[in-house]
Design a protein around this motif. Structure first.
Motif, PDB file in Angstrom:
ATOM      1  N   HIS A 114      36.187 -36.445  36.681  1.00 49.66           N
ATOM      2  CA  HIS A 114      36.981 -36.249  35.458  1.00 49.66           C
ATOM      3  C   HIS A 114      36.545 -34.982  34.717  1.00 49.66           C
ATOM      4  CE1 HIS A 114      39.023 -40.080  35.890  1.00 49.66           C
ATOM      5  NE2 HIS A 114      37.859 -40.625  36.162  1.00 49.66           N
ATOM      6  N   SER A 169      29.655 -44.947  32.465  1.00 53.55           N
ATOM      7  CA  SER A 169      30.788 -45.785  32.878  1.00 53.55           C
ATOM      8  C   SER A 169      30.555 -46.480  34.210  1.00 53.55           C
ATOM      9  CB  SER A 169      32.060 -44.927  32.987  1.00 53.55           C
ATOM     10  OG  SER A 169      32.341 -44.269  31.775  1.00 53.55           O
ATOM     11  N   ASP A 207      38.599 -35.885  31.540  1.00 51.07           N
ATOM     12  CA  ASP A 207      38.310 -36.803  30.437  1.00 51.07           C
ATOM     13  C   ASP A 207      38.430 -36.047  29.108  1.00 51.07           C
ATOM     14  OD1 ASP A 207      36.647 -38.276  28.406  1.00 51.07           O
ATOM     15  OD2 ASP A 207      36.305 -39.608  30.113  1.00 51.07           O
ATOM     16  N   ALA A 253      30.647 -34.636  32.022  1.00 53.43           N
ATOM     17  CA  ALA A 253      31.294 -35.556  32.955  1.00 53.43           C
ATOM     18  C   ALA A 253      30.264 -36.430  33.665  1.00 53.43           C
ATOM     19  CB  ALA A 253      32.113 -34.771  33.977  1.00 53.43           C
ATOM     20  N   PHE A 295      40.313 -44.913  34.213  1.00 53.26           N
ATOM     21  CA  PHE A 295      41.480 -44.903  33.342  1.00 53.26           C
ATOM     22  C   PHE A 295      42.630 -45.748  33.885  1.00 53.26           C
ATOM     23  CE2 PHE A 295      39.491 -40.686  32.372  1.00 53.26           C
ATOM     24  CZ  PHE A 295      39.094 -41.012  31.082  1.00 53.26           C
TER      25      PHE A 295
END
Length: 392
Positions: free
Chosen positions: A206, A259, A14, A252, A359
């Protein structure tokens, strides 16, 4: 168009994780024990990173959490520590694993078996899940360890680790689970599932690979296997602390927690769009019921087409999928997934998987559907076998 759908093995870093790590890649990093200003700055960064890990796991403050280099170290240290501390001393006499444990756990088990250690394997049912009651067939007060991963990386099947941990507590047997595939995909709350040991790695969060962590319930035992100078901050592992990795992993974990709603809703919506389209194609069968899977994963059996050929055709158009059937792990025996699910043996080398990330875009899924359909038609026209695997 590129569509990277192998996120259960490795994820893109990320940009926010990279930004958090970047200063540590450019400037000197102080030893956490140092009394100068760089030492103080490093201690602050380390403390903040660990707080994010504790928060992401909902871990009790009195428990222990320490950093490692990832799954291979986590699993190897766990298995060898149990063997040296409990099996060789005669205190315990067996280890119980899921038949779908990770390669590093399976390789360690193979070594221990060669030294006379008894290893029992919990079978999966036709839905790809360990039957909780099957643990009673193997567990005794002299069992040294029970280990079942929280999520199967190939199928995405969620395992009943909370119930298994509860049985282990009745027998006073340590229970370990690897949460690598669960974090950021489903809620992980250590105060609910209550294992004795939980481990995870960075590669699916990520964050850069090569970083991991182990959590120990208060009172749980862990025998260090990497020796060298230790300090107050990393008392379970010798050697230098990867502060840059710690900062990246902490960031992360924070982003994964933030998320989580996306992963459970938006990623599931994209995964379901892909699944519905593939399900409509002749001879394509999704494995593991929808409700038992993490929201980013889809594994299908494809009649009349070998995995390797399908992956090659998908890759020609930029779709990066996976199949564990063409990545053999060691020479220990693992039942084919198609056998576990009771499918035709002809499908053993015909499974293809897709693992999305936060993503992944709608355009990538549309491209994957189109590419898969075209590859399926081409390979079946090219093949000397029909969709059932019968020669024509």
């Amino acid at each position: 168009m590129q569509a990277y759908l192998d996120n259960n093995r490795a994820t893109a870093v990320d940009p926010q994780v990279l930004a958090a790590m970047e200063p540590l890649l450019k400037e000197p990093v102080g030893d956490l024990n140092a009394l100068h200003s760089l030492g103080a700055s490093s201690r602050k960064l380390y403390t903040e990173a660990m707080e994010k890990l504790y928060a992401g796991l909902h871990a009790p403050e009195e428990s222990d959490l320490f950093l490692t280099s990832g799954a291979a170290e986590n699993h190897s240290t766990l298995m060898m520590g149990i063997y040296i501390g409990d099996i060789l001393t005669g205190k315990k006499n067996a280890i119980i694993l899921s038949e779908r444990e990770s390669p590093s756990m399976m390789e360690a088990a193979k070594l221990l078996e060669s030294q006379g250690c008894r290893i029992h394997y919990l079978p999966l049912n036709a839905e790809g899940v360990v039957e909780v009651e099957s643990l009673y067939d193997y567990i005794t007060p002299r069992s040294a360890l029970v280990s079942v991963p929280m999520v199967d990386p190939e199928t995405g099947a969620i395992q009943p680790v909370g119930e298994l941990a509860e049985i282990c507590r009745k027998y006073d047997v340590p229970f370990h689970t690897d949460a690598t595939q669960a974090l950021g995909r489903i809620p992980v709350d250590l105060q609910e599932i209550e294992p004795d040991i939980l481990s995870f790695s960075s590669e699916t969060l990520h964050a850069p690979s090569g970083v991991g962590a182990v959590w120990l319930r208060e009172g749980a035992e862990w025998m260090p296997m990497i020796f060298g100078r230790r300090n107050h901050y990393e008392s379970y592992r010798g050697g230098p602390l990867n502060l840059c990795g710690a900062v990246g992993l902490g960031k992360a974990m924070e982003l994964a927690s933030d998320s989580l709603d996306f992963e459970m809703e938006d990623a599931r919506e994209l995964r379901d769009k892909l699944e519905e389209a593939l399900r409509e194609m002749e001879g394509v069968t999704p494995l593991v019921p929808w409700a038992l899977r993490i929201p980013n994963t889809l594994l299908v059996a494809v009649e009349g087409v070998e995995s390797e050929m399908m992956l090659a055709e998908l890759a020609r158009e930029g779709v990066q999928a996976y199949s564990y059937t063409i990545h053999p792990f060691g020479d220990w025996k693992r039942r084919a997934l198609t056998d576990i699910f009771g499918l035709d043996p002809k499908l053993r080398h015909s499974t293809v998987g897709f693992a999305l990330s936060r993503f992944t875009t709608k355009e990538e899924i549309d491209h994957t559907i189109k590419t898969f359909r075209e590859a399926l038609d081409y390979l079946r026209d090219f093949s000397a076998y029909d969709t059932k695997g019968e020669q024509v």
